[in-house]
Design a protein around this motif. Sequence first.
Motif, PDB file in Angstrom:
ATOM      1  N   LEU A  28      92.203  56.416  19.919  1.00 40.66           N
ATOM      2  CA  LEU A  28      91.985  55.749  21.208  1.00 40.66           C
ATOM      3  C   LEU A  28      93.336  55.333  21.807  1.00 40.66           C
ATOM      4  O   LEU A  28      93.575  55.497  23.006  1.00 40.66           O
ATOM      5  N   ALA A  29      94.216  54.808  20.953  1.00 45.42           N
ATOM      6  CA  ALA A  29      95.543  54.384  21.432  1.00 45.42           C
ATOM      7  C   ALA A  29      96.319  55.582  21.981  1.00 45.42           C
ATOM      8  O   ALA A  29      96.994  55.472  23.010  1.00 45.42           O
ATOM      9  N   ILE A  30      96.206  56.727  21.314  1.00 41.96           N
ATOM     10  CA  ILE A  30      96.879  57.938  21.798  1.00 41.96           C
ATOM     11  C   ILE A  30      96.293  58.356  23.145  1.00 41.96           C
ATOM     12  O   ILE A  30      97.019  58.645  24.101  1.00 41.96           O
ATOM     13  N   ALA A  90      95.885  56.560   7.006  1.00 41.51           N
ATOM     14  CA  ALA A  90      95.018  56.856   8.154  1.00 41.51           C
ATOM     15  C   ALA A  90      95.845  57.147   9.405  1.00 41.51           C
ATOM     16  O   ALA A  90      95.620  58.140  10.103  1.00 41.51           O
ATOM     17  N   VAL A  91      96.817  56.285   9.670  1.00 40.61           N
ATOM     18  CA  VAL A  91      97.640  56.472  10.872  1.00 40.61           C
ATOM     19  C   VAL A  91      98.412  57.781  10.774  1.00 40.61           C
ATOM     20  O   VAL A  91      98.449  58.570  11.727  1.00 40.61           O
ATOM     21  N   ALA A 127      87.866  53.631  10.688  1.00 40.98           N
ATOM     22  CA  ALA A 127      88.068  52.687  11.800  1.00 40.98           C
ATOM     23  C   ALA A 127      89.498  52.766  12.325  1.00 40.98           C
ATOM     24  O   ALA A 127      89.728  52.775  13.542  1.00 40.98           O
ATOM     25  N   ILE A 128      90.464  52.850  11.411  1.00 37.14           N
ATOM     26  CA  ILE A 128      91.868  52.899  11.837  1.00 37.14           C
ATOM     27  C   ILE A 128      92.150  54.216  12.562  1.00 37.14           C
ATOM     28  O   ILE A 128      92.872  54.248  13.566  1.00 37.14           O
ATOM     29  N   LYS A 129      91.551  55.306  12.085  1.00 31.74           N
ATOM     30  CA  LYS A 129      91.754  56.590  12.771  1.00 31.74           C
ATOM     31  C   LYS A 129      91.160  56.565  14.176  1.00 31.74           C
ATOM     32  O   LYS A 129      91.775  57.076  15.116  1.00 31.74           O
ATOM     33  N   THR A 188      95.546  44.381   7.565  1.00 29.75           N
ATOM     34  CA  THR A 188      95.447  45.271   6.398  1.00 29.75           C
ATOM     35  C   THR A 188      96.217  44.677   5.219  1.00 29.75           C
ATOM     36  O   THR A 188      95.773  44.759   4.079  1.00 29.75           O
ATOM     37  N   ALA A 189      97.359  44.034   5.511  1.00 31.98           N
ATOM     38  CA  ALA A 189      98.140  43.435   4.418  1.00 31.98           C
ATOM     39  C   ALA A 189      97.374  42.286   3.772  1.00 31.98           C
ATOM     40  O   ALA A 189      97.440  42.085   2.557  1.00 31.98           O
ATOM     41  N   LEU A 190      96.627  41.535   4.576  1.00 32.58           N
ATOM     42  CA  LEU A 190      95.840  40.427   4.023  1.00 32.58           C
ATOM     43  C   LEU A 190      94.727  40.940   3.111  1.00 32.58           C
ATOM     44  O   LEU A 190      94.297  40.249   2.188  1.00 32.58           O
TER      45      LEU A 190
END
Length: 183
Positions: free
Chosen positions: A175-177, A110-111, A168-170, A96-98
């Motif tokens: 999914l990670a949660i 989003a996070v 996409a980030i959400k 995201t920084a790039l």
Amino acid sequence: MSDAPRHRLPGDPVPAAEIARMLRVDHAGEFGATRIYQGQLDVLQRGRGAGEIRRMAEAEQRHLAAFETLLREHRVRPTLLHPLWSVAGYALGVATALLGERAAMACTVAVEEVIDEHYRDQAERLADADPALTETILAFRDDELAHREVALAQGAADTPGYDPLSAAIKTGSRLAIWLSTRL
Ligand SMILES: [Fe+2]
Ligand SMILES: [Fe+2]
């Protein structure tokens, strides 16, 4: 006595196994957040938003330290996916920084929106069953909402492709949660 399934009522205890899962996923999330910001800072060290990112990263370190203590106190192991979140969080931060500072800020928005829902659900579930933990979670949720505001003020929503990037980030965060609650 009927043997119909009995639903939990407010004030009923929340089972220890469920609290263990909550602590595990929260610890994973705060760890992931520190890795995202590390990735962003490695790319954007001297950028305009670096100071804000550093301040948010410091808050995530405090959140992480609190859940590390809670894991120890409750004798809960971290998620088995810890090494994966280290790599995935860092990669998300770098990627995201790039794309630019606004995209890095869009990642935070989003996070934090996903974490806001997540902490709100947990606090509702715990309520008076564990007032101390509920208070911690609600305090951290306030911090996350403040991060969201900072990121919006830095132009997050002006990122080209904001909607698909955010979606996409959400999806990845949810999914990670889901995975960290189970593994
Ligand atoms: Fe946090
Ligand atoms: Fe945050």
